[in-house]
Motif scaffolding. Structure first.
Motif, short mmCIF file in Angstrom:
data_model
loop_
_atom_site.label_atom_id
_atom_site.label_comp_id
_atom_site.label_asym_id
_atom_site.label_seq_id
_atom_site.Cartn_x
_atom_site.Cartn_y
_atom_site.Cartn_z
N ASP A 53 -10.06 9.91 29.94
CA ASP A 53 -9.60 8.76 30.73
C ASP A 53 -10.04 7.48 30.01
O ASP A 53 -11.23 7.17 29.94
CB ASP A 53 -10.18 8.83 32.13
CG ASP A 53 -9.67 7.70 33.01
OD1 ASP A 53 -8.78 6.95 32.55
OD2 ASP A 53 -10.17 7.55 34.14
N LEU A 54 -9.10 6.74 29.48
CA LEU A 54 -9.41 5.54 28.71
C LEU A 54 -9.33 4.27 29.55
O LEU A 54 -9.53 3.17 29.01
CB LEU A 54 -8.43 5.42 27.52
CG LEU A 54 -8.52 6.56 26.49
CD1 LEU A 54 -7.42 6.41 25.45
CD2 LEU A 54 -9.89 6.56 25.81
N ASP A 55 -9.10 4.41 30.85
CA ASP A 55 -9.05 3.24 31.73
C ASP A 55 -10.40 2.90 32.33
O ASP A 55 -10.73 1.73 32.54
CB ASP A 55 -8.02 3.46 32.86
CG ASP A 55 -6.60 3.52 32.32
OD1 ASP A 55 -6.29 2.78 31.36
OD2 ASP A 55 -5.79 4.32 32.85
N THR A 56 -11.21 3.90 32.57
CA THR A 56 -12.49 3.65 33.24
C THR A 56 -13.62 3.24 32.31
O THR A 56 -14.54 2.52 32.74
CB THR A 56 -12.90 4.91 34.03
OG1 THR A 56 -12.96 6.03 33.12
CG2 THR A 56 -11.90 5.20 35.13
N GLN A 60 -17.45 -1.67 25.65
CA GLN A 60 -18.41 -1.18 24.68
C GLN A 60 -18.24 0.31 24.46
O GLN A 60 -18.33 0.81 23.31
CB GLN A 60 -19.84 -1.49 25.14
CG GLN A 60 -20.91 -1.13 24.12
CD GLN A 60 -20.75 -1.90 22.81
OE1 GLN A 60 -20.33 -3.07 22.83
NE2 GLN A 60 -21.06 -1.26 21.70
N GLU A 61 -17.96 1.06 25.49
CA GLU A 61 -17.76 2.50 25.35
C GLU A 61 -16.47 2.80 24.57
O GLU A 61 -16.41 3.78 23.81
CB GLU A 61 -17.71 3.14 26.74
CG GLU A 61 -19.07 3.16 27.45
CD GLU A 61 -18.96 3.62 28.89
OE1 GLU A 61 -20.01 3.98 29.47
OE2 GLU A 61 -17.83 3.62 29.45
N GLU A 95 -6.35 -4.49 23.19
CA GLU A 95 -5.54 -3.95 22.10
C GLU A 95 -6.13 -2.63 21.57
O GLU A 95 -5.38 -1.70 21.26
CB GLU A 95 -5.44 -4.96 20.97
CG GLU A 95 -4.65 -6.22 21.34
CD GLU A 95 -4.72 -7.28 20.27
OE1 GLU A 95 -3.85 -8.18 20.26
OE2 GLU A 95 -5.63 -7.21 19.41
N LEU A 96 -7.43 -2.58 21.50
CA LEU A 96 -8.09 -1.36 21.03
C LEU A 96 -7.87 -0.22 22.02
O LEU A 96 -7.60 0.92 21.62
CB LEU A 96 -9.58 -1.63 20.86
CG LEU A 96 -10.40 -0.48 20.25
CD1 LEU A 96 -9.86 -0.09 18.89
CD2 LEU A 96 -11.87 -0.90 20.15
N ARG A 97 -7.93 -0.51 23.30
CA ARG A 97 -7.72 0.52 24.33
C ARG A 97 -6.28 1.03 24.28
O ARG A 97 -6.03 2.25 24.38
CB ARG A 97 -8.04 -0.06 25.70
CG ARG A 97 -8.25 0.98 26.82
CD ARG A 97 -8.48 0.25 28.14
NE ARG A 97 -9.65 -0.60 28.08
CZ ARG A 97 -10.87 -0.23 28.46
NH1 ARG A 97 -11.07 1.00 28.92
NH2 ARG A 97 -11.88 -1.08 28.41
#
Length: 238
Positions: A53-56, A60-61, A95-97
């Protein structure tokens, strides 16, 4: 400033995590392009790194996860993915996310296709055929399976089909039965050695006749001279 300590620890952990599966996984040796036994190169499935899950996660993570992905790209020498990640790390967290969500598999596929194409350079028939079939399929699973296993299986077939080199034997040269040796010329013996010295032979033939004639002429002249002188002395006495 206190948040930098756990962030640094997470980054260090990100570089250690990809090495753990590779160290635990044992692969049998394979053959390289020169048919020499080498350790197999195992490419990691980078989809597993972003299958979360890349939304939570916090910004930094997300950067820690990106650092882990960059480490895997460096280990597998995925030059295209490395360049894109370096560029994305200079952008905003949003942008990275978005890159981790959508673009990682597509960029990774470009690197895998390049690796498959490189394996065809100077390869045998089986490797070229297997690589072409993989490129025609085009899926990530097919590309990864070829690089981790298929290329080694095809290379074993190519190496097994190569003829075994035999040492070259230089034939020995034997003299022919019809060959005759040329006679060796005997050294000529000089007949002009003076006084018979040095093993010379005595003068005979025409040379002897010449010497006798000259000697006879000298004796005749001497006798004539002796008679003339005697007559002169007789006349003087009388």
């Amino acid at each position: 400033m206190r948040w930098k300590i756990p962030a640094g620890a997470l980054i260090a952990l990100a570089f250690l995590v990809p090495a753990a599966p590779a160290a635990a996984q044992f692969e049998s040796p394979g053959l390289d392009a020169a048919c020499q036994t080498v350790e197999r190169k195992v490419y990691q499935d980078v989809r597993k790194l972003v299958a979360v899950d890349l939304d939570t996660p916090t910004d930094q993570e997300i950067r820690v996860l990106t650092a882990q992905l960059l480490h895997t790209a460096n280990v597998d020498k995925l030059t295209v993915l490395q360049g894109v990640i370096d560029k994305q790390l200079k952008g905003t967290p949003e942008e990275l996310r978005a890159f981790l969500k959508k673009d990682v598999p597509n960029v990774w596929m470009v690197d895998l296709r390049i690796k498959v194409g490189q394996s065809m350079t100077g390869a045998g028939v089986n490797v070229k055929n297997a690589a072409q079939v993989t490129l025609d399929n085009g899926s990530l699973d097919a590309l990864l399976a070829y690089l981790n296993d298929g290329v080694y299986t095809a290379r074993e077939l190519d190496c097994a089909s190569q003829p075994t080199p035999t040492p070259s034997v230089t034939p020995s040269v034997t003299p022919s039965a019809t060959t005759t040796d040329a006679p060796t010329a005997a050294p000529s013996t000089s007949l002009a050695a003076a006084g018979g010295e040095g093993g010379g032979l005595p003068l005979t033939g025409a040379n002897t006749a010449t010497v006798v004639s000259v000697g006879g002429a000298l004796l005749l002249l001497g006798g004539t001279g002796f008679l003339i002188g005697r007559r002169r002395r007789s006349r003087f006495v009388a």
